[in-house]
Design a protein around this motif. Structure first.
Motif, short mmCIF file in Angstrom:
data_model
loop_
_atom_site.label_atom_id
_atom_site.label_comp_id
_atom_site.label_asym_id
_atom_site.label_seq_id
_atom_site.Cartn_x
_atom_site.Cartn_y
_atom_site.Cartn_z
N VAL A 91 5.21 0.34 -5.88
CA VAL A 91 4.29 0.99 -6.82
C VAL A 91 3.36 -0.05 -7.44
CG1 VAL A 91 4.13 2.32 -8.96
CG2 VAL A 91 5.94 2.85 -7.31
N MET A 92 3.94 -1.20 -7.82
CA MET A 92 3.14 -2.26 -8.43
C MET A 92 2.12 -2.81 -7.44
SD MET A 92 2.91 -3.45 -11.37
CE MET A 92 4.33 -3.23 -12.38
N GLY A 93 2.51 -2.91 -6.17
CA GLY A 93 1.58 -3.39 -5.13
C GLY A 93 0.36 -2.47 -5.06
N LYS A 94 0.60 -1.18 -5.22
CA LYS A 94 -0.50 -0.20 -5.20
C LYS A 94 -1.42 -0.42 -6.41
CE LYS A 94 -0.23 4.22 -3.13
NZ LYS A 94 -1.07 3.78 -2.11
N ILE A 95 -0.78 -0.65 -7.58
CA ILE A 95 -1.58 -0.78 -8.81
C ILE A 95 -2.34 -2.11 -8.84
CG2 ILE A 95 -1.46 -0.88 -11.34
CD1 ILE A 95 1.10 0.84 -11.12
N VAL A 96 -1.62 -3.22 -8.58
CA VAL A 96 -2.23 -4.55 -8.74
C VAL A 96 -3.17 -4.91 -7.57
CG1 VAL A 96 -1.72 -7.04 -8.88
CG2 VAL A 96 -0.37 -5.43 -10.19
N SER A 97 -2.69 -4.69 -6.33
CA SER A 97 -3.49 -5.15 -5.18
C SER A 97 -4.06 -4.00 -4.37
CB SER A 97 -2.62 -6.02 -4.26
OG SER A 97 -1.81 -6.88 -4.99
N HIS A 98 -3.88 -2.77 -4.82
CA HIS A 98 -4.35 -1.58 -4.09
C HIS A 98 -3.83 -1.56 -2.66
CE1 HIS A 98 -6.85 -0.91 -7.55
NE2 HIS A 98 -7.35 -2.12 -7.42
N THR A 99 -2.59 -1.99 -2.48
CA THR A 99 -1.99 -2.00 -1.15
C THR A 99 -1.70 -0.56 -0.72
OG1 THR A 99 -0.84 -3.97 -1.91
CG2 THR A 99 -0.12 -3.06 0.20
N THR A 100 -1.96 -0.27 0.57
CA THR A 100 -1.56 1.06 1.06
C THR A 100 -0.33 0.88 1.95
OG1 THR A 100 -3.16 0.77 2.81
CG2 THR A 100 -3.82 2.21 1.00
N TYR A 101 0.57 1.82 1.83
CA TYR A 101 1.81 1.72 2.61
C TYR A 101 1.89 2.88 3.60
CZ TYR A 101 3.08 -1.39 -1.22
OH TYR A 101 3.09 -2.39 -2.15
N GLU A 102 2.57 2.62 4.72
CA GLU A 102 2.80 3.67 5.72
C GLU A 102 3.96 4.54 5.24
OE1 GLU A 102 0.88 3.96 8.38
OE2 GLU A 102 -0.23 2.11 7.97
N TYR A 103 4.05 5.75 5.82
CA TYR A 103 5.15 6.65 5.44
C TYR A 103 6.52 6.02 5.67
CZ TYR A 103 2.31 10.73 4.48
OH TYR A 103 1.43 11.59 3.91
N TYR A 104 6.65 5.32 6.82
CA TYR A 104 7.97 4.75 7.14
C TYR A 104 8.39 3.73 6.07
CZ TYR A 104 5.98 0.35 8.90
OH TYR A 104 5.34 -0.86 9.01
N GLU A 105 7.39 3.09 5.44
CA GLU A 105 7.73 2.09 4.42
C GLU A 105 8.33 2.76 3.18
OE1 GLU A 105 5.00 -1.68 4.61
OE2 GLU A 105 3.72 0.08 4.84
N TYR A 106 7.77 3.93 2.81
CA TYR A 106 8.34 4.67 1.67
C TYR A 106 9.75 5.16 2.02
CZ TYR A 106 3.75 4.89 -0.56
OH TYR A 106 2.56 4.57 -1.16
N VAL A 107 9.87 5.76 3.24
CA VAL A 107 11.16 6.35 3.63
C VAL A 107 12.24 5.27 3.68
CG1 VAL A 107 12.39 7.54 5.51
CG2 VAL A 107 10.06 8.24 4.90
N THR A 108 11.92 4.13 4.32
CA THR A 108 12.95 3.09 4.44
C THR A 108 13.28 2.47 3.07
OG1 THR A 108 11.21 1.57 5.13
CG2 THR A 108 12.60 2.47 6.87
N ALA A 109 12.27 2.41 2.18
CA ALA A 109 12.54 1.86 0.83
C ALA A 109 13.56 2.75 0.11
CB ALA A 109 11.25 1.79 0.02
N ILE A 110 13.37 4.08 0.23
CA ILE A 110 14.30 4.99 -0.45
C ILE A 110 15.69 4.90 0.20
CG2 ILE A 110 14.78 7.46 -0.90
CD1 ILE A 110 11.68 7.77 -1.14
#
Ligand SMILES: Nc1ncnc2c1ncn2[C@@H]1O[C@H](COP(=O)(O)OS(=O)(=O)O)[C@@H](OP(=O)(O)O)[C@H]1O
Length: 297
Positions: A91-110
């Motif tokens: 979440v912080m990566g999105k806010i600070v560096s505007h990083t976009t993540y792939e779906y698999y990255e969210y799923v595997t993080a959870i």
């Protein structure tokens, strides 16, 4: 913080000042990295110094929140917060560096967070499962997660933007950390009390030395990992590191790991391999697309 120190007459006391522990950890890390910079030539340093102050402050505050939270939260709450660190970092990566993540990255993080929670709750010492989680505990844990995720994300951004080396970053961050913690300790007039504790309970000095040697050596790896692989890989490594420490203690002390615990481990490692697999697939697809585009043009 939890053990009792004994003086010559046998009377016992506990050390209470978590800020001082952060201070001693940072001072050795600063000296070690400073010495390295003096010996080893480094590329020219271009980062404005004040930019290190942000991640230094967040790092100190996250450590303080963590040490303080231990007094107010139950063991399962600590485990849950520690095991799911990867989600706030994304979440912080999105806010600070505007990083976009792939779906698999969210799923595997959870999945990694669920797996780690199952494993850590199942395999850790259940006697620690005492006490309730108070509101102050929740706020401190929340503060820890927020500040910790900001620290590595901000450092990652500095590595990318200014090409700073990991030892340069370590030295600058720890210089600010020493200044900030020393100022706070001075302001609260803590040094005379701490000095008197040290002279009364000399074993505390040895423990301080040990913790700061471990912390400073650990930091060499921390900064190197973030500079080479980024904050997400770093937080995954930190999370798995905790799992491995518990697994090792289960093996050494012959603690039983139940089916739930084994399922947790399999889920964590399965998710990490899935992540690596998807990463590689994505890289191959992108490379193919780039080649196809260059042939077209
Ligand atoms: N990004 C970054 N930069 C510098 N230092 C960092 C970073 N992330 C973690 N740390 C330090 O690593 C120590 C362990 O951190 P954590 O307890 O949060 O990690 S873990 O949850 O146990 O994996 C802890 O050290 P101490 O504060 O000395 O205990 C953290 O401050």
């Amino acid at each position: 913080m939890t053990q009792e120190y004994e003086d010559a007459s046998g009377s016992k006391a506990q050390f209470q000042d978590s800020q001082f522990l952060v201070f001693v950890n940072r001072i050795l890390a600063f000296l070690m990295s400073g010495l390295y910079l003096l010996i080893q030539r480094q590329p020219q340093h271009k980062t404005p110094l004040y930019k290190y102050a942000f991640c230094s402050l967040s790092n100190i505050m996250s450590s303080w929140c963590q040490y303080e939270a231990l007094k107010y939260v139950s063991f399962p709450s600590q485990v849950l917060a520690k095991a799911s660190k990867i989600i706030p970092v994304m979440v912080m990566g999105k806010i600070v560096s505007h990083t976009t993540y792939e779906y698999y990255e969210y799923v595997t993080a959870i999945l990694i967070s669920i797996g780690m929670t199952l494993f850590m709750l199942d395999s850790s010492d259940h006697n620690k499962n005492n006490g309730a989680t108070t509101l102050s505990g929740v706020i401190l844990l929340g503060g820890y997660l927020l500040l910790d995720s900001f620290t590595s994300t901000w450092q990652n951004a500095l590595f990318i933007d200014y090409g700073v080396t990991s030892v340069q970053m370590m030295c600058a961050v720890n210089m600010f950390s020493c200044l900030l913690t020393a100022m706070s300790l001075f302001q609260q007039s803590s040094f005379p009390l701490i000095f008197s504790f040290m002279t009364t309970y000399p074993r505390f000095i040895i423990d301080c030395l040990l913790i700061s040697i471990c912390s400073a050596s650990g930091q060499l790896y921390i900064f190197y990992t973030i500079s080479k692989f980024g904050s997400i890989t770093f937080v995954i490594m930190m999370t798995i590191r905790q799992g491995l420490a518990i697994l090792l203690s289960c093996l050494i002390y012959h603690h039983e790991i139940t089916v739930v615990g084994v399922f947790g481990i399999l889920l964590v490692f399965g998710s990490v391999f899935l992540r690596i697999y998807c990463n590689n697939r994505l890289r191959i697809i992108r490379r193919r697309r780039a080649t196809a585009n260059s042939i077209k043009h």
